[in-house]
Design a protein around this motif. Structure first.
Motif, PDB file in Angstrom:
ATOM      1  N   HIS A  72       9.581  23.615 -10.895  1.00  0.00           N
ATOM      2  CA  HIS A  72       8.306  23.212 -10.292  1.00  0.00           C
ATOM      3  C   HIS A  72       8.271  21.701 -10.071  1.00  0.00           C
ATOM      4  N   GLY A  73       8.923  20.957 -10.959  1.00  0.00           N
ATOM      5  CA  GLY A  73       8.991  19.514 -10.779  1.00  0.00           C
ATOM      6  C   GLY A  73       9.765  19.133  -9.529  1.00  0.00           C
ATOM      7  N   GLU A  74      10.886  19.813  -9.280  1.00  0.00           N
ATOM      8  CA  GLU A  74      11.669  19.529  -8.072  1.00  0.00           C
ATOM      9  C   GLU A  74      10.857  19.833  -6.817  1.00  0.00           C
ATOM     10  N   ASN A  75      10.121  20.932  -6.848  1.00  0.00           N
ATOM     11  CA  ASN A  75       9.278  21.264  -5.693  1.00  0.00           C
ATOM     12  C   ASN A  75       8.168  20.234  -5.506  1.00  0.00           C
ATOM     13  N   ALA A  76       7.606  19.784  -6.612  1.00  0.00           N
ATOM     14  CA  ALA A  76       6.554  18.768  -6.532  1.00  0.00           C
ATOM     15  C   ALA A  76       7.101  17.459  -5.979  1.00  0.00           C
ATOM     16  N   HIS A  77       8.325  17.105  -6.360  1.00  0.00           N
ATOM     17  CA  HIS A  77       8.932  15.882  -5.827  1.00  0.00           C
ATOM     18  C   HIS A  77       9.215  16.020  -4.332  1.00  0.00           C
ATOM     19  N   GLN A 127       0.832  -1.202   0.000  1.00  0.00           N
ATOM     20  CA  GLN A 127       0.000   0.000   0.000  1.00  0.00           C
ATOM     21  C   GLN A 127       0.868   1.253   0.000  1.00  0.00           C
ATOM     22  N   TRP A 128       1.913   1.272   0.815  1.00  0.00           N
ATOM     23  CA  TRP A 128       2.784   2.448   0.871  1.00  0.00           C
ATOM     24  C   TRP A 128       3.551   2.643  -0.427  1.00  0.00           C
ATOM     25  N   ARG A 129       3.977   1.547  -1.026  1.00  0.00           N
ATOM     26  CA  ARG A 129       4.661   1.673  -2.310  1.00  0.00           C
ATOM     27  C   ARG A 129       3.729   2.265  -3.355  1.00  0.00           C
ATOM     28  N   ALA A 130       2.467   1.856  -3.312  1.00  0.00           N
ATOM     29  CA  ALA A 130       1.493   2.393  -4.267  1.00  0.00           C
ATOM     30  C   ALA A 130       1.300   3.892  -4.057  1.00  0.00           C
ATOM     31  N   ILE A 131       1.244   4.328  -2.795  1.00  0.00           N
ATOM     32  CA  ILE A 131       1.102   5.756  -2.497  1.00  0.00           C
ATOM     33  C   ILE A 131       2.322   6.520  -2.990  1.00  0.00           C
ATOM     34  N   GLU A 132       3.498   5.992  -2.717  1.00  0.00           N
ATOM     35  CA  GLU A 132       4.722   6.666  -3.130  1.00  0.00           C
ATOM     36  C   GLU A 132       4.803   6.774  -4.652  1.00  0.00           C
ATOM     37  N   GLU A 133       4.457   5.692  -5.343  1.00  0.00           N
ATOM     38  CA  GLU A 133       4.483   5.711  -6.806  1.00  0.00           C
ATOM     39  C   GLU A 133       3.462   6.701  -7.358  1.00  0.00           C
ATOM     40  N   HIS A 134       2.298   6.755  -6.727  1.00  0.00           N
ATOM     41  CA  HIS A 134       1.262   7.696  -7.159  1.00  0.00           C
ATOM     42  C   HIS A 134       1.762   9.134  -7.029  1.00  0.00           C
ATOM     43  N   ASN A 135       2.332   9.467  -5.870  1.00  0.00           N
ATOM     44  CA  ASN A 135       2.807  10.834  -5.647  1.00  0.00           C
ATOM     45  C   ASN A 135       3.976  11.176  -6.565  1.00  0.00           C
ATOM     46  N   ARG A 136       4.839  10.191  -6.806  1.00  0.00           N
ATOM     47  CA  ARG A 136       5.976  10.429  -7.694  1.00  0.00           C
ATOM     48  C   ARG A 136       5.498  10.665  -9.125  1.00  0.00           C
ATOM     49  N   ASP A 137       4.498   9.916  -9.546  1.00  0.00           N
ATOM     50  CA  ASP A 137       3.951  10.097 -10.888  1.00  0.00           C
ATOM     51  C   ASP A 137       3.337  11.485 -11.041  1.00  0.00           C
ATOM     52  N   LEU A 138       2.645  11.947 -10.003  1.00  0.00           N
ATOM     53  CA  LEU A 138       2.057  13.286 -10.049  1.00  0.00           C
ATOM     54  C   LEU A 138       3.153  14.343 -10.160  1.00  0.00           C
ATOM     55  N   ALA A 139       4.229  14.188  -9.408  1.00  0.00           N
ATOM     56  CA  ALA A 139       5.340  15.140  -9.487  1.00  0.00           C
ATOM     57  C   ALA A 139       5.973  15.134 -10.874  1.00  0.00           C
ATOM     58  N   ASP A 140       6.078  13.960 -11.476  1.00  0.00           N
ATOM     59  CA  ASP A 140       6.614  13.872 -12.842  1.00  0.00           C
ATOM     60  C   ASP A 140       5.723  14.629 -13.826  1.00  0.00           C
ATOM     61  N   ARG A 141       4.414  14.553 -13.620  1.00  0.00           N
ATOM     62  CA  ARG A 141       3.490  15.258 -14.507  1.00  0.00           C
ATOM     63  C   ARG A 141       3.631  16.771 -14.350  1.00  0.00           C
ATOM     64  N   VAL A 142       3.858  17.219 -13.123  1.00  0.00           N
ATOM     65  CA  VAL A 142       4.083  18.652 -12.891  1.00  0.00           C
ATOM     66  C   VAL A 142       5.337  19.105 -13.622  1.00  0.00           C
ATOM     67  N   GLU A 143       6.399  18.316 -13.525  1.00  0.00           N
ATOM     68  CA  GLU A 143       7.649  18.682 -14.193  1.00  0.00           C
ATOM     69  C   GLU A 143       7.473  18.717 -15.709  1.00  0.00           C
ATOM     70  N   ALA A 144       6.753  17.742 -16.244  1.00  0.00           N
ATOM     71  CA  ALA A 144       6.538  17.697 -17.690  1.00  0.00           C
ATOM     72  C   ALA A 144       5.732  18.897 -18.173  1.00  0.00           C
ATOM     73  N   ALA A 145       4.794  19.346 -17.350  1.00  0.00           N
ATOM     74  CA  ALA A 145       3.907  20.437 -17.760  1.00  0.00           C
ATOM     75  C   ALA A 145       4.487  21.815 -17.468  1.00  0.00           C
ATOM     76  N   HIS A 146       5.301  21.933 -16.402  1.00  0.00           N
ATOM     77  CA  HIS A 146       5.692  23.269 -15.939  1.00  0.00           C
ATOM     78  C   HIS A 146       7.194  23.465 -15.746  1.00  0.00           C
ATOM     79  N   GLY A 147       7.988  22.455 -16.016  1.00  0.00           N
ATOM     80  CA  GLY A 147       9.426  22.644 -15.970  1.00  0.00           C
ATOM     81  C   GLY A 147      10.100  22.069 -14.736  1.00  0.00           C
ATOM     82  N   GLU A 148      11.436  22.100 -14.780  1.00  0.00           N
ATOM     83  CA  GLU A 148      12.248  21.416 -13.783  1.00  0.00           C
ATOM     84  C   GLU A 148      12.083  21.985 -12.378  1.00  0.00           C
TER      85      GLU A 148
END
Length: 200
Positions: free
Chosen positions: A130-135, A107-128
């Motif tokens: 904002h991506g670092e802050n999202a991570h 369950q925790w791995r799934a949460i971590e992967e979910h949050n990491r994927d969201l941060a990757d999407r922020v970086e892809a949409a808004h740049g490095e």
């Protein structure tokens, strides 16, 4: 000892001696301390757990049975540092959480992967930057609260912004200047209404 897993209780009551969210946080901090490879990191997690429980006059210990169990109990149960169970009238005030089991880890791995994927999407949409802050936010929500970012409360986001981010993320000047926009982008990418974390 009675175990209470209700997620609907926000405050301690006669039936629920500790708020469910506090119990969840104490369990997560305990697991992170056990998993930490660095002694200082493990100590920091245990100290954070102690501070959390002190607000409710509770303590924590690990009971080593066949499977380790986290036990949360009131300070008043102790006499000279030893729990006097025979003198305790209401054992239901103790709370137990098992610390072993593959389901929890998955369950925790799934949460971590979910949050990491969201941060990757922020970086892809808004740049490095904002991506670092999202991570950094992903690390915080996964490691400290074991929650998906979309479920963060305003208080948790404020804690991240004011305490965790400047102390633990080692942000550049550019990251610090962008943090508010980054947080907005995170919830925008998550398609979730952001919680209120700024003071009016």
């Amino acid at each position: 000892m009675a175990e209470n897993h209700s997620d609907s209780v926000d405050e301690a009551t006669d039936e629920q001696p500790l708020p469910a969210e506090v119990v969840d946080q104490a369990e997560q901090l305990t697991r992170r301390a056990r998993e930490a490879v660095d002694d200082n990191e493990a100590t920091a997690y245990r100290e954070r757990r102690a501070e959390l429980l002190t607000e409710y006059d509770y303590r924590a210990r690990i009971r080593n049975d066949d499977d380790d169990v986290l036990v949360l109990y009131p300070d008043e149960w102790l006499t000279d540092g030893v729990a006097q169970l025979e003198a305790i009238e209401d054992l239901d005030r103790g709370i137990e959480r098992p610390l072993e089991g593959a389901g929890d880890a998955e369950q925790w791995r799934a949460i971590e992967e979910h949050n990491r994927d969201l941060a990757d999407r922020v970086e892809a949409a808004h740049g490095e930057v904002h991506g670092e802050n999202a991570h950094a936010l992903a690390d915080f929500m996964s490691n400290h609260y074991a929650k998906e970012i979309e479920r963060a409360t305003g208080e948790e986001v404020a804690e991240f912004r004011e305490e965790y981010f400047p102390r633990n993320a080692w942000p550049s000047d550019e990251q610090q200047a962008a943090i508010d926009a980054s947080l907005e982008y995170v919830f925008e990418c998550a398609q979730t209404e952001p919680p209120a974390w700024r003071e009016n």
